[in-house]
Design a protein around this motif. Structure first.
Motif, PDB file in Angstrom:
ATOM      1  N   GLY A 369       0.905  -1.311  -0.010  1.00  0.00           N
ATOM      2  CA  GLY A 369      -0.063  -0.162  -0.111  1.00  0.00           C
ATOM      3  C   GLY A 369       0.717   1.291  -0.058  1.00  0.00           C
ATOM      4  N   GLY A 370       1.935   1.179   0.712  1.00  0.00           N
ATOM      5  CA  GLY A 370       2.879   2.344   1.044  1.00  0.00           C
ATOM      6  C   GLY A 370       3.521   2.561  -0.646  1.00  0.00           C
ATOM      7  N   LYS A 371       4.021   1.433  -1.069  1.00  0.00           N
ATOM      8  CA  LYS A 371       4.765   1.466  -2.559  1.00  0.00           C
ATOM      9  C   LYS A 371       3.817   2.266  -3.230  1.00  0.00           C
ATOM     10  N   ALA A 372       2.433   1.884  -3.249  1.00  0.00           N
ATOM     11  CA  ALA A 372       1.704   2.215  -4.309  1.00  0.00           C
ATOM     12  C   ALA A 372       1.422   3.730  -4.117  1.00  0.00           C
ATOM     13  N   LEU A 373       1.252   4.159  -3.001  1.00  0.00           N
ATOM     14  CA  LEU A 373       1.381   5.515  -2.721  1.00  0.00           C
ATOM     15  C   LEU A 373       2.387   6.506  -3.354  1.00  0.00           C
ATOM     16  N   ALA A 374       3.467   5.861  -2.910  1.00  0.00           N
ATOM     17  CA  ALA A 374       4.643   6.611  -3.364  1.00  0.00           C
ATOM     18  C   ALA A 374       4.870   6.535  -4.814  1.00  0.00           C
ATOM     19  N   ARG A 375       4.576   5.336  -5.573  1.00  0.00           N
ATOM     20  CA  ARG A 375       4.500   5.369  -7.151  1.00  0.00           C
ATOM     21  C   ARG A 375       3.768   6.233  -7.757  1.00  0.00           C
ATOM     22  N   ASP A 376       2.388   6.415  -7.095  1.00  0.00           N
ATOM     23  CA  ASP A 376       1.666   7.506  -7.782  1.00  0.00           C
ATOM     24  C   ASP A 376       1.835   8.831  -7.308  1.00  0.00           C
ATOM     25  N   ALA A 377       2.501   9.040  -6.448  1.00  0.00           N
ATOM     26  CA  ALA A 377       2.809  10.484  -5.946  1.00  0.00           C
ATOM     27  C   ALA A 377       4.081  10.720  -7.137  1.00  0.00           C
ATOM     28  N   ASN A 378       4.992  10.059  -7.537  1.00  0.00           N
ATOM     29  CA  ASN A 378       5.927  10.198  -8.321  1.00  0.00           C
ATOM     30  C   ASN A 378       5.336  10.316 -10.001  1.00  0.00           C
ATOM     31  N   GLY A 449       8.634   4.453   5.349  1.00  0.00           N
ATOM     32  CA  GLY A 449       9.508   5.466   4.278  1.00  0.00           C
ATOM     33  C   GLY A 449       8.553   5.676   2.942  1.00  0.00           C
ATOM     34  N   TYR A 450       7.773   4.813   2.660  1.00  0.00           N
ATOM     35  CA  TYR A 450       6.994   5.077   1.405  1.00  0.00           C
ATOM     36  C   TYR A 450       5.943   6.101   1.732  1.00  0.00           C
ATOM     37  N   PHE A 451       5.359   5.767   2.937  1.00  0.00           N
ATOM     38  CA  PHE A 451       4.296   6.877   3.146  1.00  0.00           C
ATOM     39  C   PHE A 451       4.742   8.355   3.467  1.00  0.00           C
ATOM     40  N   LEU A 452       6.026   8.364   4.258  1.00  0.00           N
ATOM     41  CA  LEU A 452       6.704   9.668   4.471  1.00  0.00           C
ATOM     42  C   LEU A 452       7.037  10.256   3.081  1.00  0.00           C
ATOM     43  N   TYR A 453       7.474   9.494   2.077  1.00  0.00           N
ATOM     44  CA  TYR A 453       7.855   9.927   0.870  1.00  0.00           C
ATOM     45  C   TYR A 453       6.530  10.574   0.080  1.00  0.00           C
ATOM     46  N   ALA A 454       5.426   9.768  -0.040  1.00  0.00           N
ATOM     47  CA  ALA A 454       4.239  10.423  -0.552  1.00  0.00           C
ATOM     48  C   ALA A 454       3.613  11.382   0.177  1.00  0.00           C
ATOM     49  N   ALA A 455       3.639  11.573   1.469  1.00  0.00           N
ATOM     50  CA  ALA A 455       3.068  12.550   2.299  1.00  0.00           C
ATOM     51  C   ALA A 455       3.968  13.796   2.132  1.00  0.00           C
ATOM     52  N   GLY A 456       5.355  13.672   2.082  1.00  0.00           N
ATOM     53  CA  GLY A 456       6.342  15.012   1.819  1.00  0.00           C
ATOM     54  C   GLY A 456       5.954  15.411   0.345  1.00  0.00           C
ATOM     55  N   VAL A 457       6.024  14.536  -0.701  1.00  0.00           N
ATOM     56  CA  VAL A 457       5.904  14.966  -1.935  1.00  0.00           C
ATOM     57  C   VAL A 457       4.519  15.767  -2.195  1.00  0.00           C
ATOM     58  N   LEU A 458       3.402  15.318  -1.657  1.00  0.00           N
ATOM     59  CA  LEU A 458       2.086  15.956  -1.546  1.00  0.00           C
ATOM     60  C   LEU A 458       1.827  17.206  -0.543  1.00  0.00           C
ATOM     61  N   ALA A 459       2.531  17.048   0.418  1.00  0.00           N
ATOM     62  CA  ALA A 459       2.333  18.260   1.288  1.00  0.00           C
ATOM     63  C   ALA A 459       3.130  19.401   0.877  1.00  0.00           C
ATOM     64  N   ALA A 460       4.264  19.095   0.230  1.00  0.00           N
ATOM     65  CA  ALA A 460       5.223  20.163  -0.491  1.00  0.00           C
ATOM     66  C   ALA A 460       4.377  21.158  -1.212  1.00  0.00           C
ATOM     67  N   GLU A 461       3.301  20.705  -1.650  1.00  0.00           N
ATOM     68  CA  GLU A 461       2.408  21.670  -2.698  1.00  0.00           C
ATOM     69  C   GLU A 461       1.195  21.941  -1.920  1.00  0.00           C
ATOM     70  N   GLY A 684       6.164  -0.898  -7.566  1.00  0.00           N
ATOM     71  CA  GLY A 684       6.456   0.495  -6.974  1.00  0.00           C
ATOM     72  C   GLY A 684       6.841   1.393  -7.890  1.00  0.00           C
ATOM     73  N   SER A 685       6.913   1.083  -9.218  1.00  0.00           N
ATOM     74  CA  SER A 685       7.306   1.848 -10.223  1.00  0.00           C
ATOM     75  C   SER A 685       6.454   1.982 -11.293  1.00  0.00           C
ATOM     76  N   THR A 686       6.877   2.547 -12.386  1.00  0.00           N
ATOM     77  CA  THR A 686       5.960   2.693 -13.645  1.00  0.00           C
ATOM     78  C   THR A 686       6.729   2.891 -14.921  1.00  0.00           C
TER      79      THR A 686
END
Length: 698
Positions: A369-378, A449-461, A684-686
């Protein structure tokens, strides 16, 4: 544990720890000029605000009030039906039914394995059954009480990370039987004793004027100790016989605790460990390969030890310091240099990948689940960068919806998954549904780490979104990397730096570590990703203290990953006989090219690469080694002769790694990536992320 897998001004921080129930970290506070240093504060989080995990209490061999030490090099002493051997290194130690045994592991390499298992060479027996209970620990020391059946403490073992010394303090008058005869030895002081064990000198030294020669009895195999007496055993190093007397003088003053400090600057981070002794003197410690970039004036020419990590130099010092190249957190690769045709190609692929993502339901467990959130944040970052506003907006809505679901503090009161609980026994945040033993403490930094990454990417904006999800995201950060122990009402705290081994500069993945070879970590790259995500989250939140800490962790872990997983020194005598270019599974008692899920060489390298993000360039720097690692993983000397060679597990990750060879190889990788089978794209990627990464390197 692992899983089967479908620049600017210096920031100064100090970590102070002691054998008590709390750890303290010193964090930066903004000042009028530069950065001031103040006592660290525990993160302002409340783990008990989460629903209680529906898990049984875990039996612990641990003093009341201490944070359960999951993910530590000594976790095997605390968890499980029986205690496991541990490896302070360079020595090992194991508890027995009536005492303990220590020794210097014999290190050898053969095939894909470097071996250095527990060596019970000197055994100390208390003449009645005892149970080992960890009574205190900090970043580099552990105290283990040996408790008799009447709950009386016979004595306490003192283990120091990175020291060849094992110390013992008697808790009451008693005799300690030894399996080896110790006696006076030429060239050593009269008040110490020595034994020849496995061709090496072991020296027995008393503290506070204790004359070991006088207390030895029965032919040199029994120590008569009075309450409060401390004795220490030192294993002589290779090439250190001439200075053994000097080492003995330092051993007389036993280590009692450790203090840790670090600084972050534009070009490097520095870590230091101060070994606090009872009398304020120097300690006998070692410098491991990853500590070669010395940042101290320690005397380290006093011999060497072979360890599974490589040859370690012996030092007499109060503080050891070392440096690592500074790494800045990064998410998306830089696409500004792409030509128009490639931009259009990637944009078309982004559209297809967004459509595919929106058609699926993201997994419900914390790892996938965390990997998917980070993947789609990218993927969202790419869509925005390439001007795909509609696709970006639709994907953003989906991402935010799922992140909000995951971060509902009381989510687990209404559903069994996509939520987090608090394990009152382990004092840990546990996601539901758990995966790969995360309910035992395994892999939390990988998952979170994946949740933190996705949250960091989204919260930055979207700072408002950051405010909304922070109560739970901050808990995930605190669970794996709290700067100071987090108080929790009704019991022990969450520990500081739960997963990070400061002396070794890397994390440990197993929660309970139920293994005879100590703890382990496989995916060093996912550990790096955890600290990258932590830094992105800290930056998005404007948390300067956490941002500095995260950059230290990121830089240290990246350097250790190269030192022991991907780029270790193949000329070190320790690895003579090793027929592997990477050791993908690192333990304290062995290193091996192996994984928990596959015997394929491509898996062994790929698991050290994923997930590829803007920070993954740390894996480069030595192009010859990158190429050698790829040759081993693919089984071919000519990387580009046959595109089918990349049709292997983690083929996309290996192509991303190959781009670090330079622009020409990145261009070749891009050609292969266009036709790589869909099943070789990690979940975890595309494909669009793969093309974008390769294009940015070409």
């Amino acid at each position: 544990m692992r899983r089967p897998l479908a620049a600017g001004a210096a920031v100064v921080l100090t970590l102070l720890t002691a054998c008590t129930t709390t750890d303290a970290v010193t964090a930066p506070v903004p000042a009028a000029s530069g950065v001031a240093v103040a006592d660290a504060q525990a993160p302002d989080v409340d783990p008990a605000s989460l629903p209680a995990a529906d898990t049984p209490a875990v039996p612990l061999r641990l003093a009341e009030g201490l944070a359960p030490p999951t993910n530590r090099w000594f976790s095997g002493l605390v968890f499980g039906d029986t205690p496991q051997p541990v490896f302070p290194l360079p020595v090992s130690m194991g508890l027995t039914a009536s005492g303990f045994a220590y020794g210097l592991p014999e290190v050898s390499a053969d095939g894909t394995l470097v071996m250095g298992g527990h060596a019970p060479q000197v055994q100390a027996d208390l003449r009645e059954p005892v149970t080992g209970v960890v009574s205190g620990y900090d970043a580099a020391t552990v105290a283990v009480d040996l408790v008799a059946g009447d709950d009386a403490v016979f004595g306490t073992l003192h283990l120091t990370r990175g020291s060849p010394v094992v110390a013992y303090t008697a808790g009451r008058d008693h005799d300690l039987d030894l399996n080896q005869p110790f006696a006076a030895a030429d060239g050593l002081p009269d008040d110490v004793a020595a034994a020849q064990v496995a061709g090496r000198t072991h020296v027995l030294v008393g503290a506070d004027g204790l004359d070991v020669g006088e207390v030895l009895a029965d032919g040199g195999t029994s120590l008569a100790l009075a309450a409060g007496d401390t004795v220490s055993w030192l294993v002589a190093p290779d090439g250190g016989e001439d200075v053994l007397g000097d080492l003995v003088e330092a051993v007389r003053d036993p280590v009692v605790s450790a203090e840790v400090g670090y600084t972050t600057a534009a070009d490097e981070v520095t870590t230091s460990v101060t070994y606090v002794t009872a009398g304020g003197g120097d300690a006998v410690v070692v410098r491991f390969p990853h500590q070669a970039g010395a940042a101290d004036d320690a005397t380290c020419d006093l011999g060497t030890y072979a360890t599974v990590l490589g040859t370690a130099s012996v030092c007499v010092a109060s503080t050891l310091g070392w440096t690592a190249p500074a790494r800045e957190p990064a998410a998306a690769p830089d696409l500004s240099g792409l030509d128009g045709g490639l931009r259009d190609e990637i944009a078309d692929q982004v559209g297809a990948d967004v459509e595919a993502s929106l058609a699926e339901v993201r997994p419900a467990d914390t790892y996938f689940g965390g990997k998917a959130l980070a993947r789609d944040a990218n993927l969202w970052l790419l869509a925005r960068e390439l001007g795909l506003d509609d696709a970006a907006a639709e994907l953003h809505e989906s991402l935010v919806t799922d992140l909000r679901t995951w971060t509902e503090p009381d989510g687990c009161t209404t559903r069994p998954e996509r939520c987090f609980t608090f394990d009152e026994s382990l004092r840990s945040v546990v996601g539901q549904a758990p995966s790969f033993g995360s309910d035992e403490g395994n892999d939390h930094h990988f998952h979170y780490g994946y949740f933190l990454y996705a949250a960091g990417v989204l919260a930055a904006e979207d700072p408002a979104l950051g405010d909304e999800v922070a109560p739970v995201v901050d808990l995930l950060a605190a669970d794996v990397a709290a700067a100071a122990a987090v108080p929790v009402e009704g019991g022990a705290p969450l520990p500081a730096l739960r997963v990070f081994d400061v002396v070794m500069s890397h994390s440990w993945a197993s929660g309970p570590s139920p293994f005879a070879d100590g703890n382990n970590q496989e995916s060093s790259s996912e550990a790096v990703n955890a600290w990258n995500g932590l830094a992105l989250w800290a930056d998005a939140r404007g948390d300067e203290a956490l941002a500095g800490q995260a950059r230290w962790l990121l830089s240290a872990e990246a350097a250790a990953a190269r030192a022991y997983w991907t780029d270790f020194d193949t000329t070190d005598p320790v690895v003579e006989g090793l027929e592997a270019s990477v050791t993908s599974l690192v333990w304290d008692g062995k290193r091996e090219r192996a994984t928990w899920f596959s015997a394929e060489p491509s898996a062994a390298l790929g698991i050290l690469v994923l997930p590829v993000t803007g920070v993954s360039t740390y894996l480069g720097g030595d192009q010859d080694r990158v190429r050698a690692n790829l040759v081993e993983a693919l089984g071919t000397d000519d990387l580009w002769a046959d595109p089918a060679a990349w049709d292997v597990m983690f083929g996309d990750q290996l192509l991303s790694y190959a781009a670090l060879l330079g622009p020409d190889d990145a261009a070749s990788a891009l050609e292969v990536a266009r036709d790589l089978p869909d099943e070789r794209i990690d979940d975890g990627s595309t494909r669009s992320w793969l093309l974008a990464w390769l294009g940015s390197q070409a």
